[in-house]
Design a protein around this motif. Structure first.
Motif, mmCIF file in Angstrom:
data_model
loop_
_atom_site.group_PDB
_atom_site.id
_atom_site.type_symbol
_atom_site.label_atom_id
_atom_site.label_comp_id
_atom_site.label_asym_id
_atom_site.label_seq_id
_atom_site.Cartn_x
_atom_site.Cartn_y
_atom_site.Cartn_z
ATOM 1 N N ALA B 64 0.852 -1.200 0.000
ATOM 2 C CA ALA B 64 0.000 0.000 0.000
ATOM 3 C C ALA B 64 0.881 1.241 0.000
ATOM 4 C CB ALA B 64 -0.923 0.001 1.218
ATOM 5 N N GLN B 259 -10.800 2.820 12.617
ATOM 6 C CA GLN B 259 -10.957 1.857 11.520
ATOM 7 C C GLN B 259 -12.395 1.712 11.056
ATOM 8 O OE1 GLN B 259 -9.410 -1.817 12.940
ATOM 9 N NE2 GLN B 259 -7.594 -0.850 13.786
ATOM 10 N N PHE B 261 -15.726 1.123 9.586
ATOM 11 C CA PHE B 261 -16.149 0.930 8.196
ATOM 12 C C PHE B 261 -17.536 0.294 8.073
ATOM 13 C CE2 PHE B 261 -16.642 -1.772 4.473
ATOM 14 C CZ PHE B 261 -16.468 -0.850 3.462
ATOM 15 N N TRP B 265 -20.874 1.840 6.251
ATOM 16 C CA TRP B 265 -21.141 1.343 4.888
ATOM 17 C C TRP B 265 -22.586 0.862 4.780
ATOM 18 C CZ3 TRP B 265 -18.148 2.728 1.168
ATOM 19 C CH2 TRP B 265 -18.149 2.065 -0.055
ATOM 20 N N ALA B 280 -11.685 4.805 6.260
ATOM 21 C CA ALA B 280 -11.813 3.479 5.646
ATOM 22 C C ALA B 280 -12.821 3.494 4.499
ATOM 23 C CB ALA B 280 -12.201 2.447 6.695
ATOM 24 N N LEU B 283 -11.109 5.146 1.515
ATOM 25 C CA LEU B 283 -10.109 4.388 0.749
ATOM 26 C C LEU B 283 -10.741 3.210 0.015
ATOM 27 C CD1 LEU B 283 -8.541 1.575 1.936
ATOM 28 C CD2 LEU B 283 -7.927 3.168 3.708
ATOM 29 N N ILE B 284 -11.829 2.661 0.557
ATOM 30 C CA ILE B 284 -12.514 1.605 -0.179
ATOM 31 C C ILE B 284 -13.187 2.169 -1.416
ATOM 32 C CG2 ILE B 284 -14.434 -0.044 -0.126
ATOM 33 C CD1 ILE B 284 -11.913 -0.945 1.346
ATOM 34 N N GLY B 287 -10.357 2.935 -3.823
ATOM 35 C CA GLY B 287 -9.617 1.759 -4.294
ATOM 36 C C GLY B 287 -10.465 0.795 -5.070
ATOM 37 N N SER B 288 -11.503 0.232 -4.417
ATOM 38 C CA SER B 288 -12.175 -0.866 -5.102
ATOM 39 C C SER B 288 -13.303 -0.384 -6.001
ATOM 40 C CB SER B 288 -12.667 -1.897 -4.090
ATOM 41 O OG SER B 288 -13.774 -1.397 -3.408
ATOM 42 N N PHE B 293 -5.911 3.308 -7.279
ATOM 43 C CA PHE B 293 -5.149 2.574 -6.273
ATOM 44 C C PHE B 293 -4.091 3.435 -5.605
ATOM 45 C CE2 PHE B 293 -6.743 -1.088 -8.799
ATOM 46 C CZ PHE B 293 -7.470 -1.663 -7.787
ATOM 47 N N ALA B 296 -5.861 5.417 -2.986
ATOM 48 C CA ALA B 296 -6.233 4.532 -1.877
ATOM 49 C C ALA B 296 -5.002 4.194 -1.046
ATOM 50 C CB ALA B 296 -6.878 3.253 -2.407
ATOM 51 N N SER B 300 -4.424 4.928 2.812
ATOM 52 C CA SER B 300 -4.088 3.862 3.774
ATOM 53 C C SER B 300 -2.919 4.273 4.656
ATOM 54 C CB SER B 300 -3.665 2.575 3.065
ATOM 55 O OG SER B 300 -4.607 2.181 2.149
ATOM 56 N N LEU B 303 -3.990 6.810 7.121
ATOM 57 C CA LEU B 303 -4.769 6.152 8.180
ATOM 58 C C LEU B 303 -3.852 5.425 9.154
ATOM 59 C CD1 LEU B 303 -7.175 4.803 9.609
ATOM 60 C CD2 LEU B 303 -7.447 3.302 7.666
ATOM 61 N N PHE B 304 -2.884 4.700 8.587
ATOM 62 C CA PHE B 304 -1.973 3.961 9.457
ATOM 63 C C PHE B 304 -1.156 4.911 10.328
ATOM 64 C CE2 PHE B 304 2.328 2.381 10.222
ATOM 65 C CZ PHE B 304 2.010 1.398 11.142
#
Lengths: 278, 327
Positions: B64, B259, B261, B265, B280, B283-284, B287-288, B293, B296, B300, B303-304
């Motif tokens: 990531a 975290q 999510f 959602w 979260a 980034l979802i 990303g998805s 990417f 995202a 990430s 966030l970390f």
């Protein structure tokens, strides 16, 4: 702050009142779901707060007769079992030397697992998706979800199991060693059976975490491979008009985790307690 | 870390004496060959766990981080190196900024609301009242449910006009928002927080109750004999004694809030008008859903880093001050 100065060991009416309020608020939504599943959509629309009248079994029968439901339940079960088996076995193996061996890198190694608690699955989720689907070719499979879930369950498992293993009496090991048993033999025949309560705790935690998981299955599983949470969420969006059906589906999906957790409540509580106490 | 299984003190002493003797014998037997063997054994035991963590936790996290320096839509090799551009895109994106704010609102609201509420309930339930065991079980039920399943039920409860909550509120004369609680941008995050509190309060109560079990009754009795009121006993004796549990709960709650999510959602998907996005969900969706990417990846990493910085700060500020006070 109003207080009850006398007999503070027992509860007065106020305590019971608070307790009652807690029960109502806590169970209200769950009961609403369970009872709503026995009603029709017309009943729900007429008066959302009423009891079923008449009680209808057809929503629940419909869910239980739904192939999708059983398929999702099977996927959830298999994925949770694989996750649990892998996490518990790898976890207890790692916790064993961390608890019973003296070596230079013991604490740094333990720190690796503690730090693992800080890596939320969300941080790694996109690369994880690419890794599992493209590099490992495990997209839309049971193992593709179970292995990463087991990996993310490992830090908790190791952190909870280590004190369990540390508490085992050392004499047993020493005696077995003098009798010529190998460390691996001691691990299998002495440490594993004696730490069973701890293994059950972490096993249930891993199982329920997997059973309830949403994010990773959401990205990795489609169609027939979906798990129950995905099935419930999709059913609720696809059949948004069929509130009673959604409630019945949701209620049935709750049951397995509830039973498991309630049956093993003491184990889980003592495990969490052990993990959390500073 | 306290072990949940503790031996009686007498056993430990007797055991230690035996161990010392056996240790002495073992040391003389130990040789270089034994040492190598020991290393191999350790490796054998930790290898599966380390391999799993390396493949499914460490590698994706680094990946990531690497992704965050490229513009990559997920096709072909990652070649379009863009330096820190993704980070500046993320950090200047209003939606991400709001997401960070939402995460922090949940972090602080959890501690400010769930901690006092959880403590109060734990103190109340710690009395010798009828049905205490049953109450504990009941209070834990929401925690056991999947966030998704709890979310779907609450989504039904919170339906505008037809849902149970609006019907009840209307019938007692409390006005309800036109768009429903989840559909009104100003109320959506609060509503999500209320549902999260319902879901997670049980864990707080349970952990605090477990901590309270470790406080000896005699302390209460002694204080009571000295004329301390119920409130004074809790304030001066009980709460300080379960402080380690409280601190750990705060830590877990913080990490969980960052975290967040699933619940968002299901309840709102991050809406309405990004009123409930979290890092979260951001980034979802980058990303998805949109295959950005690189973006995202940068999100990430942010966030970390936020989670890591908070964990370190917490360890440093809260836990260190605490050990000094104990000394």
């Amino acid at each position: 702050m109003k207080r009850r100065a006398t007999t503070y060991g027992r509860g007065g009416p106020f305590v019971y009142l608070v307790a009652l309020a807690v029960v109502v608020v806590t169970l209200g939504p769950v009961l609403y779901g369970a009872l709503g599943g026995f009603r029709s959509n017309e009943q729900l629309a007429r008066d959302p707060a009423a009891l079923p009248d008449p009680w209808l079994g057809r929503n629940y029968v419909g869910v239980l007769g739904n192939d999708g439901f059983w398929r999702y339940a099977l996927n959830s079960t298999v994925i949770a079992l694989i996750t649990t088996a892998v996490a518990v076995l790898a976890g207890v193996m790692a916790a064993y030397p961390l608890a019973r061996y003296q070596f230079r890198f013991r604490e740094p190694l333990f720190l690796v697992f503690v730090l693992g608690l800080l890596f939320p699955a969300a941080v790694a989720i996109v690369p994880l998706f690419i890794l599992v689907t493209r590099d490992l070719g495990l997209g839309n499979t049971w193992w593709g979800v179970a292995l990463p879930q087991a990996a993310f369950a490992l830090p908790t498992t190791v952190v909870i199991l280590r004190p369990f293993l540390m508490a085992l009496p050392k004499e047993l090991e020493e005696a077995a060693m003098l009798d010529g048993a190998s460390r691996i033999g001691i691990f299998w025949r002495i440490a594993l059976p004696l730490s069973m309560p701890g293994l059950v705790t972490v096993g249930v935690l891993a199982f329920v975490a997997s059973w309830n998981a949403y994010l990773l299955p959401l990205l990795l599983l489609q169609g027939d491979m979906r798990t129950l949470p995905l099935g419930v969420a999709d059913y609720s969006t696809e059949h948004s008009a069929d509130t009673a059906g959604v409630l019945a589906f949701t209620t049935i999906a709750m049951i397995p985790a509830l039973i498991l957790f309630l049956a093993l409540q003491r184990r889980i509580v003592s495990g969490l307690q052990g993990a959390v106490k500073g | 870390m306290t072990s949940p299984v503790t031996a009686a003190p007498a056993d430990i002493e007797a055991g230690a004496a035996v161990t010392r003797r056996v240790d002495a014998r073992r040391v003389t037997r130990r040789s270089g060959r034994d040492k190598r063997r020991k290393r191999l054994e350790i490796l054998f035991f930790v290898a599966p766990a380390l391999a799993l963590m390396a493949i499914f936790v460490v590698y994706p996290v680094f990946s990531a981080a690497r992704m965050s320096f490229y513009r990559w839509k997920g096709f072909g090799p990652m070649v379009d190196f863009v330096g820190l551009q993704n980070y500046s895109r993320v950090l200047t994106d209003d939606v991400f900024g709001q997401a960070v704010v939402h995460n922090f609102v949940i972090v602080f609201a959890s501690i400010l609301v769930q901690l006092p509420l959880g403590l109060a309930l734990a103190l109340l339930l710690n009395r010798r009242i009828r049905g205490r065991g049953l109450l504990r079980t009941i209070i834990f039920v929401p925690y056991v449910l999947a966030e998704v399943i709890a979310g779907v039920v609450w989504f039904q409860l919170l339906q505008p006009r037809t849902g149970l909550i609006e019907t009840v509120l209307t019938s007692v004369g409390i006005p309800v928002p036109e768009q429903g609680f989840l559909g009104t941008p100003d109320l959506a995050l609060t509503t999500v927080f209320v549902v999260l509190t319902w879901k997670y309060l049980g864990l707080a109560v349970l952990l605090f109750l477990a901590g309270l079990q470790g406080v000896p009754d005699e302390l209460h009795e002694a204080a009571q004999l000295d004329g301390a009121s119920w409130w004074q006993v809790q304030r001066r004796i009980t709460i300080p004694l379960i402080a380690p549990t409280i601190r750990t709960w705060c830590f877990l709650s913080m990490i969980g809030s960052l975290q967040l999510f699933d619940m968002v959602w299901i309840l709102t998907g991050g809406g309405p008008a990004n009123a409930t996005t979290t890092m979260a969900t951001y980034l979802i969706s980058q990303g998805s859903q949109r295959s950005n990417f690189g973006i995202a990846g940068a999100a990430s990493v942010v966030l970390f880093l936020i989670g890591f910085a908070m964990a370190v700060a917490y360890q440093f500020l809260v836990l260190r001050r605490d050990t000094r006070a104990d000394a």
